[in-house]
Design an enzyme around this catalytic site. Structure first.
Site, short mmCIF file in Angstrom:
data_model
loop_
_atom_site.label_atom_id
_atom_site.label_comp_id
_atom_site.label_asym_id
_atom_site.label_seq_id
_atom_site.Cartn_x
_atom_site.Cartn_y
_atom_site.Cartn_z
N PHE A 196 -1.41 10.81 -2.51
CA PHE A 196 -1.52 10.95 -1.06
C PHE A 196 -0.15 10.83 -0.41
CE2 PHE A 196 -5.77 9.75 -2.24
CZ PHE A 196 -6.60 10.30 -1.27
N ASP A 197 0.06 11.67 0.59
CA ASP A 197 1.16 11.44 1.51
C ASP A 197 0.77 10.28 2.43
OD1 ASP A 197 3.55 12.02 3.09
OD2 ASP A 197 2.14 12.80 4.57
N LYS A 198 1.74 9.68 3.08
CA LYS A 198 1.43 8.54 3.94
C LYS A 198 1.23 8.96 5.39
CE LYS A 198 4.57 5.57 5.40
NZ LYS A 198 4.36 5.48 6.87
#
Length: 812
Positions: free
Chosen positions: A497-499
């Protein structure tokens, strides 16, 4: 060696995305030019479209020549190659779709053709040989009717005009007539004292109605020098008649034609589920001009027009609210179950330029349902470019793409049908010559084997499941671009996941402003505001909004030589002073030592899960600004659900500080976190994960994460409603700006794969059972019942996906 980049949509305006075959042709053509050393595609990133990157030797070729070549080649390809995606009616079955596909590919100048049983034809053609109207005429000459992408209400009644004398129900009525004449003739032959000619005539009528479509399919295939399942059925029915088993032959044709009709019905349901998206689009809108309202076609609306939407009406355009308040049901587009409150944007005209980044509070989508308030909208997109239009187009393209399992079964069937015929001849002559069977017995058992070995259920098992799965996903606001990502998502064991904007809200807030010893707060705020107001980074916007709320400046100096350094920060000059705003990596890059107390303070703030920015002007450090982007309320529950659904490794890959990434990961419940990653580092991380624990899915917002999304086995973009870039780059797009659709997509993928496996076991298992049973004397009628029964089982097993549901994880 020098490089130049050119935007692909500029040089190839008609391609759907950078994966189109025309891009490969452009690369291959340019690579042959003298002085060109390498040509490759740079995926979309940071809001920019995909680019073609050309590496060349400036001593052999000039930049002007490169750009001229690219324009010339792009123009030539655009002029030479055309693309059409057409919704059609008239495709009767999966086998019919394959035959049409092969027929199209035989035409010189048709470079690629994909035909879906759900009613979508995708064609790539050479414009030097074909005009678009000629391609459309060719499709219609194949017996298909081209439908509008957004059919008017009456179209549902019109689209089966050419299906037969009884309309769309002709095939089913013929099958039932076959059953009627079969039953009547059997009763007359068995129980009534009538001349033998009467039941024989009834059986002939049963043969006519039951074999009409089957014989037609067989004849069309034979004209293309191909053998298909219909040929096997016709051969078995004719063989039964030659042996005098008229009732069994008619029974075979009755069940086979009935199975065909029900298969057609099943594909029609999947098609209607998809086309129901297009039916959400209103045909007219109330345009407001000089204070008066006029009802106009939605196609006539232009960007900047004013539209009024009354309570309870469907919204006709993608637009920005400028007057009124209401709640809008966005479920048809985003899958959100709760209506979203809408209110006017204070600067709507300026917001037109930032449509994709607007909050859902201000923007609305075509096809969604207005609540109890009247809304006045500023049109942000023309109807052909609206989110629902793009969604319908992409879903149709996805329908035409085949999954790996589907391609395998098609290849298997291509060899299996001739093998069945050879095996049948072996049964006939082997039984007679080697086993001593009477010719009639051998012939009868050969006919039974012909029925038993026909892979009807196999042919429909995978496409019916894939089409139903894609349709159900689209209904729930999840766009899956074909069977391949739908199947692959079920195999994923690692998810990255990207943040910012993905696991967090994407709305950072300033939490701390810490002054360095001897620094002036006014100077710090003035420096920040002067420089950051010119940046479009989310952190910069948060800083500017905070300062504008808490301080007032009558005038600000204008920065010069401003440069954004991705993953680091900003540098500029302000009133002659060099200014640096960013993380510690920025100062390491510029070889500026940072005092230990400042580093310790930054580390302490980062351990609290905050993102920090260090500010220096001239020769002095002014202080530190800390921001926090709160995790999404549903994030922790979604992570737990993904673990429960079999995702073994969930990690965060972020460009933010490693301590911040770890704090967010711990708070949400991720397995690990990696921070301080530049965009190219994210790509490298995905590549590493694919070698360690494949396959890998990457989840991002589709704007800054395009390279990593493209590198993953399955790229998933969230918040794709209204975002062209997210829709184009991802394999799967969650239309809502929420993670809650992710467990649904994973669960749907798992269920689709389970149903495909079940269907394959049923279809192949039935063939494995029936062949030896037929050799041992199984009656032809019983073989037909089991054979056609398995076909109906796999069809209706696949249709269960249209009703698939999965509860959304509750936000914490």
């Amino acid at each position: 060696m020098t490089r130049v980049r050119v935007e692909l949509p500029v040089i190839l305006p008609d391609i759907p995305d950078e994966r189109d075959p025309c891009v490969e042709r452009l690369q291959a053509s340019l690579a042959t030019r003298q002085g060109i050393e390498r040509v490759h595609v740079v995926p979309p990133r940071n809001g920019t479209p995909a680019c073609l990157c050309v590496h060349y030797d400036p001593e052999q070729v000039s930049l002007d020549e490169i750009e001229r070549w690219v324009r010339q080649e792009g123009a030539a390809l655009t002029e030479q190659y055309g693309h059409l995606v057409l919704p059609v009616s008239g495709i009767r079955s999966v086998r019919h779709a394959r035959r049409l596909e092969r027929r199209l590919l035989r035409e010189e100048g048709i470079l690629d053709a994909q035909v879906s049983a759900a009613g979508v034809v995708r064609i790539e053609y050479d414009r030097r040989r074909w005009q678009e109207e000629a391609v459309r005429t060719l499709v219609e000459q194949l017996g298909l009717t081209i439908l509008p992408a957004f059919p008017p209400p009456a179209a549902e009644e019109e689209k089966h005009v050419h299906a037969g004398i009884f309309g769309e129900r002709t095939e089913l009525i013929y099958a039932l007539l076959c059953g009627f004449f079969l039953g009547s003739s059997w009763v007359a032959e068995t129980w009534l004292n009538v001349p033998a000619l009467v039941p024989r005539l009834g059986y002939l009528l049963a043969y006519f109605f039951g074999g009409y479509y089957t014989l037609r399919e067989t004849w069309e295939s034979l004209k293309q020098r191909q053998l298909n399942i219909d040929f096997l059925m016709v051969a078995a029915a004719v063989g039964a008649a030659l042996l005098g088993h008229w009732a069994e032959g008619a029974f075979l044709l009755f069940l086979f034609s009935l199975g065909h009709a029900l298969e057609h019905y099943a594909m029609g349901r999947a098609q209607r589920a998809i086309r129901s998206l297009g039916e959400l689009m209103p045909r007219t809108a109330l345009r407001k001009t000089n204070g008066t309202l006029q009802e106009v076609p939605v196609e006539s609306l232009q960007t900047g027009d004013i539209v009024v939407v009354r309570p309870g009406e469907r919204i006709p355009v993608d637009g920005i609210v400028i007057e009124g308040q209401s709640s809008v049901n966005q479920a048809p587009v985003t899958g959100e179950s709760i209506p979203v409150d809408k209110m006017p944007h204070p600067q709507a005209q300026d917001a037109l330029l930032q449509w994709e980044r607007l909050s859902d509070t201000y923007r609305v989508f075509a096809g969604t349902l207005n609540g109890n308030g009247t809304l006045t909208l500023l049109v942000a997109r023309e109807s052909k470019d609206s989110t629902i239009s793009r969604l319908v187009q992409l879903v149709m393209e996805a329908e035409a793409r085949k999954s790996p399992t589907q391609r395998f079964t098609e290849r298997f069937e291509r060899f299996f049908v001739p093998a069945v015929l050879l095996f049948d001849l072996l049964v006939l002559f082997g039984g007679t010559l080697l086993l001593g069977w009477p010719f009639e017995t051998a012939f009868y058992r050969a006919m039974a084997v012909l029925v038993a070995a026909s892979p009807c259920a196999l042919a429909i098992s995978t496409p019916s499941a894939i089409l139903s799965g894609l349709a159900r996903a689209a209904q729930r606001g999840v766009l899956i671009k074909g069977g391949a990502p739908l199947e692959t998502l079920a195999l994923v064991r690692t998810m990255a996941f990207d943040k910012t904007g993905t696991l967090t809200r994407g709305q950072p807030q300033v939490t701390d402003i810490w002054l360095a010893p001897g620094a002036s707060r006014n100077t710090l705020l003035e420096t920040l505001l002067a420089v950051e107001r010119l940046s479009d980074h989310p952190l910069a916007e948060a800083v500017v909004q905070h300062i504008e709320r808490t301080a007032s400046f009558t005038s600000l100096p204008d920065p010069v030589d401003m440069e954004t350094i991705p993953g680091h920060g900003i540098r500029a000059r302000l009133q002659g002073d060099p200014v640096y705003i960013g993380n510690l990596r920025l100062f390491e890059r510029e070889q500026i030592p940072v005092p230990q107390p400042l580093q310790q303070r930054m580390q302490a703030l980062e351990q609290e899960g905050k993102t920090t920015m260090l500010i220096r002007r001239g020769s002095c450090f002014l202080g530190i600004v800390a921001l926090r982007d709160e995790p999404r309320p549903e994030a922790a529950a979604v992570m737990q659900e993904l673990h429960r659904l079999g995702i073994r490794r969930i990690l965060l890959i972020s460009g933010d500080n490693h301590r911040v990434a770890q704090a967010i990961a711990h708070q949400i419940g991720l397995d690990e976190a990696r921070g301080n990653l530049l965009p190219e580092d994210k790509v490298a991380a995905i590549r590493q994960l694919r070698t360690e624990t494949p396959p890998v899915a990457m989840v991002g917002d589709g704007i800054n994460d395009a390279p990593a999304l493209a590198q993953a086995d399955v790229g998933i973009a969230m918040g794709a409603a209204g975002s062209d870039l997210a829709l184009e780059t991802a394999d799967i797009a969650l239309m809502a700006n929420s993670l809650q659709g992710l467990p649904f997509a994973r669960a749907l993928s798992l269920q689709t794969r389970r149903i495909i496996k079940q269907n394959l076991w049923i279809s192949l298992g039935m063939v494995a059972f029936l062949i030896p049973a037929a050799l041992l004397g199984l009656q032809l009628g019983v073989a037909v019942m089991f054979h056609e029964g398995s076909t109906l089982v796999v069809v209706f097993n696949a249709l269960r996906l249209l009703a698939f549901s999965y509860p959304q994880p509750a936000p914490t």
